[in-house]
Design a protein around this motif. Structure first.
Motif, PDB file in Angstrom:
ATOM      1  N   UNK A  30     125.333  26.407 -15.304  1.00 11.19           N
ATOM      2  CA  UNK A  30     124.304  25.437 -14.969  1.00 11.19           C
ATOM      3  C   UNK A  30     124.095  24.387 -16.050  1.00 11.19           C
ATOM      4  N   UNK A  31     125.129  24.113 -16.817  1.00 15.85           N
ATOM      5  CA  UNK A  31     125.047  23.154 -17.926  1.00 15.85           C
ATOM      6  C   UNK A  31     126.036  22.009 -17.718  1.00 15.85           C
ATOM      7  N   UNK A  32     126.026  21.052 -18.634  1.00 12.05           N
ATOM      8  CA  UNK A  32     126.945  19.918 -18.591  1.00 12.05           C
ATOM      9  C   UNK A  32     127.644  19.782 -19.942  1.00 12.05           C
ATOM     10  N   UNK A  33     128.874  19.271 -19.921  1.00  9.05           N
ATOM     11  CA  UNK A  33     129.651  19.099 -21.151  1.00  9.05           C
ATOM     12  C   UNK A  33     130.072  17.651 -21.299  1.00  9.05           C
ATOM     13  N   UNK A  34     129.914  17.108 -22.513  1.00  2.73           N
ATOM     14  CA  UNK A  34     130.358  15.742 -22.814  1.00  2.73           C
ATOM     15  C   UNK A  34     131.154  15.764 -24.109  1.00  2.73           C
ATOM     16  N   UNK A  35     132.338  15.187 -24.077  1.00  2.00           N
ATOM     17  CA  UNK A  35     133.242  15.205 -25.235  1.00  2.00           C
ATOM     18  C   UNK A  35     133.315  13.821 -25.862  1.00  2.00           C
ATOM     19  N   UNK A  36     133.183  13.764 -27.202  1.00  7.35           N
ATOM     20  CA  UNK A  36     133.275  12.504 -27.945  1.00  7.35           C
ATOM     21  C   UNK A  36     134.287  12.655 -29.076  1.00  7.35           C
ATOM     22  N   UNK A  37     135.272  11.770 -29.115  1.00  7.85           N
ATOM     23  CA  UNK A  37     136.236  11.786 -30.225  1.00  7.85           C
ATOM     24  C   UNK A  37     135.609  11.128 -31.443  1.00  7.85           C
ATOM     25  N   UNK A  38     135.658  11.826 -32.584  1.00  8.95           N
ATOM     26  CA  UNK A  38     135.110  11.265 -33.821  1.00  8.95           C
ATOM     27  C   UNK A  38     136.200  10.731 -34.733  1.00  8.95           C
ATOM     28  N   UNK A  39     137.359  11.346 -34.749  1.00  7.65           N
ATOM     29  CA  UNK A  39     138.482  10.819 -35.520  1.00  7.65           C
ATOM     30  C   UNK A  39     139.764  11.476 -35.040  1.00  7.65           C
ATOM     31  N   UNK A  40     140.868  10.758 -35.237  1.00 11.37           N
ATOM     32  CA  UNK A  40     142.176  11.333 -34.888  1.00 11.37           C
ATOM     33  C   UNK A  40     143.244  10.709 -35.773  1.00 11.37           C
ATOM     34  N   UNK A  41     144.157  11.541 -36.251  1.00  5.60           N
ATOM     35  CA  UNK A  41     145.283  11.075 -37.064  1.00  5.60           C
ATOM     36  C   UNK A  41     146.578  11.633 -36.496  1.00  5.60           C
ATOM     37  N   UNK A  42     147.579  10.779 -36.411  1.00  3.98           N
ATOM     38  CA  UNK A  42     148.895  11.232 -35.942  1.00  3.98           C
ATOM     39  C   UNK A  42     149.617  12.008 -37.034  1.00  3.98           C
ATOM     40  N   UNK A  43     150.591  12.798 -36.632  1.00  6.93           N
ATOM     41  CA  UNK A  43     151.451  13.468 -37.609  1.00  6.93           C
ATOM     42  C   UNK A  43     152.131  12.427 -38.488  1.00  6.93           C
ATOM     43  N   UNK A  44     152.125  12.688 -39.798  1.00  5.70           N
ATOM     44  CA  UNK A  44     152.677  11.752 -40.775  1.00  5.70           C
ATOM     45  C   UNK A  44     153.927  12.351 -41.399  1.00  5.70           C
ATOM     46  N   UNK A  45     154.999  11.577 -41.431  1.00  4.66           N
ATOM     47  CA  UNK A  45     156.203  11.934 -42.190  1.00  4.66           C
ATOM     48  C   UNK A  45     156.189  11.047 -43.432  1.00  4.66           C
ATOM     49  N   UNK A  46     155.976  11.665 -44.595  1.00  2.09           N
ATOM     50  CA  UNK A  46     155.897  10.876 -45.818  1.00  2.09           C
ATOM     51  C   UNK A  46     157.212  10.148 -46.067  1.00  2.09           C
ATOM     52  N   UNK A  47     157.108   9.015 -46.739  1.00  5.78           N
ATOM     53  CA  UNK A  47     158.239   8.111 -46.938  1.00  5.78           C
ATOM     54  C   UNK A  47     159.451   8.844 -47.520  1.00  5.78           C
ATOM     55  N   UNK A  48     160.583   8.779 -46.793  1.00  5.89           N
ATOM     56  CA  UNK A  48     161.772   9.533 -47.190  1.00  5.89           C
ATOM     57  C   UNK A  48     162.348   9.073 -48.521  1.00  5.89           C
ATOM     58  N   UNK A  49     162.412   7.755 -48.726  1.00  3.44           N
ATOM     59  CA  UNK A  49     162.961   7.244 -49.984  1.00  3.44           C
ATOM     60  C   UNK A  49     162.083   7.650 -51.155  1.00  3.44           C
ATOM     61  N   UNK A  50     160.761   7.603 -50.959  1.00  2.00           N
ATOM     62  CA  UNK A  50     159.862   7.998 -52.044  1.00  2.00           C
ATOM     63  C   UNK A  50     159.961   9.494 -52.308  1.00  2.00           C
ATOM     64  N   UNK A  51     160.147  10.296 -51.265  1.00  2.00           N
ATOM     65  CA  UNK A  51     160.360  11.732 -51.472  1.00  2.00           C
ATOM     66  C   UNK A  51     161.588  11.978 -52.342  1.00  2.00           C
ATOM     67  N   UNK A  52     162.657  11.250 -52.062  1.00  2.00           N
ATOM     68  CA  UNK A  52     163.889  11.424 -52.851  1.00  2.00           C
ATOM     69  C   UNK A  52     163.665  10.977 -54.292  1.00  2.00           C
ATOM     70  N   UNK A  53     162.899   9.922 -54.478  1.00  2.00           N
ATOM     71  CA  UNK A  53     162.574   9.486 -55.841  1.00  2.00           C
ATOM     72  C   UNK A  53     161.811  10.561 -56.580  1.00  2.00           C
ATOM     73  N   UNK A  54     160.845  11.184 -55.913  1.00  2.00           N
ATOM     74  CA  UNK A  54     160.091  12.265 -56.535  1.00  2.00           C
ATOM     75  C   UNK A  54     161.000  13.428 -56.891  1.00  2.00           C
ATOM     76  N   UNK A  55     161.894  13.779 -55.997  1.00  2.00           N
ATOM     77  CA  UNK A  55     162.801  14.896 -56.252  1.00  2.00           C
ATOM     78  C   UNK A  55     163.682  14.617 -57.460  1.00  2.00           C
TER      79      UNK A  55
END
Length: 405
Positions: A311-336
């Motif tokens: 006997x209730x109601x539901x309401x959904x609100x998005x507050x934030x969303x981030x996509x999957x991130x692949x960190x910069x490949x060239x910078x990863x190699x520099x770090x390595x």
């Protein structure tokens, strides 16, 4: 020269939470403002030029040329979740300061400017939006929406930021700051068991799991706990409890998914009152953004069925969303390559946590270094970093910065 642990020891009493344990350092609270002052003093003592930008981000500059455009930037955040650990955020800031000491001790002469940055409201624990400072900088948040965000006490972000000396009329995408970030490297405590299982003190970040936060409001009929028969109730708490269990079940059916309800707020919240509304906050994560969307759709659909039955109601609100991130490949190699002598074979490691480095990846190459957490626990007072590992992380960061400079 100070060690990372000695730097962190100097703020060990700031923001202690007597009721939850650990630390509560919400953005622009007394504790977080004290830490911002501490950072400014530490940076100034090192001869760095400190400034605050239009979005409340702190920058401490080692100016090496006549321009700050295309600079090398490192840093993290100082705010915490309620009752959080001592290392989530501050480890990266303290390590950056020690890395500056190490670079100077080595006689490094940078060929471009270096900045240590502190980003506000990374956790989103006060105003509900994670990585708020970096999202404002990159223009992925509407400034009017941010100004109107309200904390649990009814304080707006605009009022809180204004009290911290920020001109809230100028929040939003900062083209000047964006131009200044040539590369961004964030050091962070690892927030799981990855480095324990790999038996390594340091790792290079590979990916950051896509995730989002949603508020589900379940509305029923507020009433008296003693005079209302069980059969006559439209109790949103009962529906909300079932939604929490449904979210867990739905996520468990999907490989690699996470769904968490970490906060639930009944309104009005009296012991002898049937709530009129219950707000609960969902954190949902998966490496495939399409699956994250499907999970939310399933949870919302199940919530609507549960609420209709109660006997209730539901309401959904998005507050934030981030996509999957692949960190910069060239910078990863520099770090390595940069870690090849001091940390040969440093592993790469994905993370299920969100970070400012993921947001800034939309405007510049970004990378992350993780430092071992022997408990494998984070967002908790049990989060920990051994002193030797903390110093190893600062050394690794200095090695990386030196190579990039």
């Amino acid at each position: 020269m100070q060690t990372v642990s000695s730097v962190l020891d100097s703020i060990s009493d700031v923001g202690r939470d007597a009721s939850r344990g650990g630390y509560s350092r919400g953005v622009f609270t007394h504790a977080e403002l004290s830490l911002r002052e501490w950072f400014s003093a530490e940076a100034t003592a090192r001869g760095l030029a400190v400034e605050t930008d239009r979005n409340g981000i702190l920058w401490a500059w080692w100016d090496a040329t006549d321009t700050r455009d295309g600079a090398l930037v490192t840093g993290s955040h100082l705010d915490s979740v309620p009752g959080g650990g001592a290392f989530d955020g501050p480890l990266g800031v303290a390590s950056a300061l020690v890395a500056v000491d190490l670079l100077r001790g080595r006689g490094v002469q940078p060929n471009r400017s270096l900045a240590v940055a502190v980003f506000p409201e990374e956790e989103g624990s006060r105003f509900g939006v994670s990585c708020l400072g970096s999202r404002l900088l990159t223009g992925t948040l509407d400034p009017d929406h941010v100004r109107s965000l309200v904390d649990a006490d009814g304080t707006t972000f605009a009022d809180a930021a204004r009290s911290a000396g920020i001109d809230v009329d100028h929040l939003g995408r900062d083209e000047e700051a964006a131009r200044r970030i040539g590369d961004f490297v964030e050091l962070h405590v690892e927030q799981g068991r990855g480095l324990i299982d790999l038996d390594s003190a340091v790792a290079i970040g590979s990916t950051m799991l896509g995730h989002g936060r949603w508020r589900l409001s379940v509305t029923g009929q507020g009433n008296h706990a003693g005079t209302t028969l069980m059969a006559d109730r439209a109790d949103p708490m009962i529906a909300a409890a079932q939604v929490v269990l449904a979210a867990r079940r739905i996520a468990a059916e999907q490989d690699g998914a996470r769904a968490t309800v970490g906060r639930l707020q009944p309104i009005p919240g009296g012991t002898n009152v049937i709530a009129s509304r219950v707000d609960l906050w969902l954190d949902v994560r998966h490496e495939d953004d399409a699956i994250t969307a499907q999970l939310i759709e399933k949870i919302h659909g199940q919530a609507q069925k549960i609420c209709a039955f109660e006997g209730c109601r539901a309401a959904l609100t998005e507050e934030s969303r981030s996509s999957t991130v692949h960190f910069d490949g060239a910078l990863q190699r520099t770090l390595s390559n940069a870690l090849g002598t001091s940390f040969p074979g440093a592993p790469t490691l994905p993370t299920g946590a969100g970070h400012d480095a993921g947001i800034l990846g939309t405007i510049a190459p970004t990378a992350m270094l993780f430092v071992r957490n022997p408990t494998g626990i984070s967002h908790s007072p049990e989060e920990f970093v051994e002193r030797d590992d903390a110093d190893a992380g600062a050394t690794a960061l200095a090695d990386v910065l030196q190579d990039l400079l």
